[in-house]
Design an enzyme around this catalytic site. Sequence first.
Site, short mmCIF file in Angstrom:
data_model
loop_
_atom_site.label_atom_id
_atom_site.label_comp_id
_atom_site.label_asym_id
_atom_site.label_seq_id
_atom_site.Cartn_x
_atom_site.Cartn_y
_atom_site.Cartn_z
N ASP A 53 -12.95 2.74 -2.15
CA ASP A 53 -14.38 2.61 -1.89
C ASP A 53 -15.14 3.80 -2.51
OD1 ASP A 53 -13.64 4.56 -0.11
OD2 ASP A 53 -14.56 3.62 1.65
N SER A 54 -14.38 4.72 -3.14
CA SER A 54 -15.02 5.76 -3.96
C SER A 54 -15.83 5.11 -5.08
CB SER A 54 -13.97 6.71 -4.55
OG SER A 54 -12.94 5.97 -5.18
N ASP A 92 -9.01 -0.82 -0.76
CA ASP A 92 -9.63 -0.11 0.36
C ASP A 92 -10.39 -1.10 1.23
OD1 ASP A 92 -9.75 2.41 1.40
OD2 ASP A 92 -10.94 3.25 -0.25
N LYS A 122 -5.93 -0.16 2.59
CA LYS A 122 -6.07 1.20 3.13
C LYS A 122 -7.27 1.22 4.07
CE LYS A 122 -7.79 4.85 0.71
NZ LYS A 122 -8.90 5.26 1.60
N GLU A 191 -6.60 13.73 3.19
CA GLU A 191 -7.69 14.19 2.32
C GLU A 191 -8.28 15.48 2.87
OE1 GLU A 191 -10.52 11.23 1.11
OE2 GLU A 191 -11.81 12.72 0.13
O1 KIV Z 1 -11.78 5.66 -2.08
C1 KIV Z 1 -10.94 6.39 -2.61
O2 KIV Z 1 -10.86 6.52 -3.84
C2 KIV Z 1 -10.04 7.12 -1.74
C3 KIV Z 1 -9.13 8.12 -2.35
C4 KIV Z 1 -9.88 9.30 -2.79
C5 KIV Z 1 -7.98 8.45 -1.48
O3 KIV Z 1 -10.06 6.92 -0.57
#
Ligand code: KIV
Length: 290
Positions: A53-54, A92, A122, A191
């Site tokens: 979700d980044s 995610d 995740k 993290e």
């Molecule tokens: O959303 C993402 O990219 C993440 C990673 C930084 C672990 O959660």
Amino acid sequence: MAYLKPDKPEKVYVPALRAAKEKSEKLVCLTAYDYPTARIVDEAGVDIILVGDSMGNVIHGYGNTIPVSVEEILSATKAVKRGASRALLVADMPYGSYHTGDNKAVRNALKLMKYGGAEAVKLEGGRNRVDLVKRLVDEEIPVMAHIGLTPQSVHKLGGYRVQGKTTDDAKRLIEDAKRLEDAGAFAIVLELVPREVAAIITEELTISTVGIGAGTNCDIQVLVLHDLIGFTFGRQPRFVRQYANISGVITDAITRWMDDVRSGNYPAEAESYGLPEDVDAEELKASIPF
Ligand code: KIV
């Protein structure tokens, strides 16, 4: 160009993570959100691809991960699936997709697996997610947990700060990690936690730790691809090591193309198409009645 690493041909499935941990073999994970980056990341030999979700920060420009929707993750996961054949594909669960009841969370996770092609999901949170993790695992959905700095809690936490710095906070993180392992998570992202705390968790757990800003002792390292290749704006956190300057490469290419267009150097004759030999341009012009 072929990027495929001949020494890493076999598809990565969830059990491979535990096998790698047992052999102290470090694995790597990167984000991808579209077909071309998925292909490059996969063919380079990265073991796990996270449709993170980044994307809210790096491709949508939302400024944080809160607005990211299931539809955005689903669409990106489909594209990444088409580009990746070897890496384990983790999607995610965005903010709001697992916060309003376990049945809804299961439905959203199933969507990402059934229609997106994700092989695991995740989600963020510690002891408060234990029941949900158990339920998802019961429904055959492999879960990667995520503790420490959880960006979906940015408003509650009041910013992006290192977590687990006091003895009590560190103990809580270690307990959370253990509970998530007991609930059935197959890996856990740590993290922005002190490297000593990450080392303890990595040693105590049989499942893999996936570190970002958590030191070298984690079983797996993860980074946001756009941070690694310099395709972001603004100041980067201290844990980011930038290996390329893709923004600079793109700007340079665009600048040179604009210069060529403005000076008449683009397109060259070989970069355009002519009439066939049996069609005369002058005759064509003369035949036009206006
Ligand atoms: O959303 C993402 O990219 C993440 C990673 C930084 C672990 O959660």
